[in-house]
Design a protein around this motif. Structure first.
Motif, PDB file in Angstrom:
ATOM      1  N   ILE A   1     -10.151 -48.340 -23.901  1.00 18.35           N
ATOM      2  CA  ILE A   1      -9.827 -48.044 -22.502  1.00 18.35           C
ATOM      3  C   ILE A   1     -11.050 -48.245 -21.605  1.00 18.35           C
ATOM      4  N   PRO A   2     -12.218 -47.743 -21.957  1.00 20.84           N
ATOM      5  CA  PRO A   2     -13.374 -48.037 -21.098  1.00 20.84           C
ATOM      6  C   PRO A   2     -13.768 -49.514 -21.095  1.00 20.84           C
ATOM      7  N   ALA A   3     -13.543 -50.207 -22.208  1.00 21.71           N
ATOM      8  CA  ALA A   3     -13.977 -51.601 -22.297  1.00 21.71           C
ATOM      9  C   ALA A   3     -13.030 -52.546 -21.565  1.00 21.71           C
ATOM     10  N   VAL A   4     -11.717 -52.388 -21.742  1.00 20.75           N
ATOM     11  CA  VAL A   4     -10.772 -53.366 -21.184  1.00 20.75           C
ATOM     12  C   VAL A   4      -9.722 -52.750 -20.283  1.00 20.75           C
ATOM     13  N   GLY A   5      -9.596 -51.437 -20.253  1.00 21.66           N
ATOM     14  CA  GLY A   5      -8.604 -50.784 -19.405  1.00 21.66           C
ATOM     15  C   GLY A   5      -7.311 -50.487 -20.145  1.00 21.66           C
TER      16      GLY A   5
ATOM     17  N   PRO B   1      -8.667 -45.445 -29.087  1.00 20.00           N
ATOM     18  CA  PRO B   1      -8.314 -46.056 -27.802  1.00 20.00           C
ATOM     19  C   PRO B   1      -9.019 -45.403 -26.620  1.00 20.00           C
ATOM     20  N   ILE B   2      -9.213 -44.093 -26.700  1.00 20.29           N
ATOM     21  CA  ILE B   2      -9.807 -43.400 -25.560  1.00 20.29           C
ATOM     22  C   ILE B   2     -11.282 -43.754 -25.421  1.00 20.29           C
ATOM     23  N   PHE B   3     -12.000 -43.804 -26.506  1.00 18.28           N
ATOM     24  CA  PHE B   3     -13.444 -43.963 -26.444  1.00 18.28           C
ATOM     25  C   PHE B   3     -13.914 -45.414 -26.430  1.00 18.28           C
ATOM     26  N   VAL B   4     -13.116 -46.343 -26.925  1.00 19.76           N
ATOM     27  CA  VAL B   4     -13.592 -47.720 -27.041  1.00 19.76           C
ATOM     28  C   VAL B   4     -12.813 -48.670 -26.144  1.00 19.76           C
TER      29      VAL B   4
ATOM     30  N   LEU C   1       1.878 -52.905 -34.267  1.00 15.37           N
ATOM     31  CA  LEU C   1       2.926 -51.986 -34.713  1.00 15.37           C
ATOM     32  C   LEU C   1       4.304 -52.637 -34.647  1.00 15.37           C
ATOM     33  N   LEU C   2       4.552 -53.400 -33.601  1.00 21.10           N
ATOM     34  CA  LEU C   2       5.818 -54.121 -33.487  1.00 21.10           C
ATOM     35  C   LEU C   2       5.948 -55.162 -34.592  1.00 21.10           C
ATOM     36  N   ALA C   3       4.879 -55.899 -34.856  1.00 20.77           N
ATOM     37  CA  ALA C   3       4.907 -56.910 -35.918  1.00 20.77           C
ATOM     38  C   ALA C   3       5.160 -56.274 -37.278  1.00 20.77           C
TER      39      ALA C   3
ATOM     40  N   THR D   1      -5.123 -52.287 -23.343  1.00 17.90           N
ATOM     41  CA  THR D   1      -5.110 -51.422 -24.525  1.00 17.90           C
ATOM     42  C   THR D   1      -3.713 -51.274 -25.101  1.00 17.90           C
ATOM     43  N   PHE D   2      -2.715 -51.179 -24.247  1.00 16.77           N
ATOM     44  CA  PHE D   2      -1.341 -51.010 -24.734  1.00 16.77           C
ATOM     45  C   PHE D   2      -0.906 -52.164 -25.631  1.00 16.77           C
ATOM     46  N   PRO D   3      -1.033 -53.436 -25.222  1.00 20.77           N
ATOM     47  CA  PRO D   3      -0.637 -54.518 -26.132  1.00 20.77           C
ATOM     48  C   PRO D   3      -1.503 -54.622 -27.387  1.00 20.77           C
ATOM     49  N   ILE D   4      -2.767 -54.233 -27.289  1.00 17.96           N
ATOM     50  CA  ILE D   4      -3.646 -54.291 -28.461  1.00 17.96           C
ATOM     51  C   ILE D   4      -3.107 -53.407 -29.580  1.00 17.96           C
ATOM     52  N   PHE D   5      -2.606 -52.243 -29.230  1.00 17.73           N
ATOM     53  CA  PHE D   5      -2.132 -51.311 -30.255  1.00 17.73           C
ATOM     54  C   PHE D   5      -0.633 -51.423 -30.517  1.00 17.73           C
TER      55      PHE D   5
END
Length: 50
Positions: free
Chosen positions: A7-11, A2-5, A23-25, A15-19
């Protein structure tokens, strides 16, 4: 990752919903499967969550 890919790409806002979404599902599938297994087995104690 998340830090290297992401967050810089989409913010961080995206990033929070992507990850957290997968996990919720995964957690929902696990608990629903455990509940269904407990209901079909009858006397099996299951997880003790329900």
């Amino acid at each position: 990752m998340p830090i290297f890919v992401t967050i810089p790409a989409v913010g961080t806002f995206v990033t929070f919903p992507i990850f957290s979404g997968p996990l919720l599902a995964l957690a929902l599938v696990y608990f629903l499967a455990a509940r269904a297994r407990t209901e079909t087995c009858g006397d099996t104690p299951g997880l003790g969550v329900w």
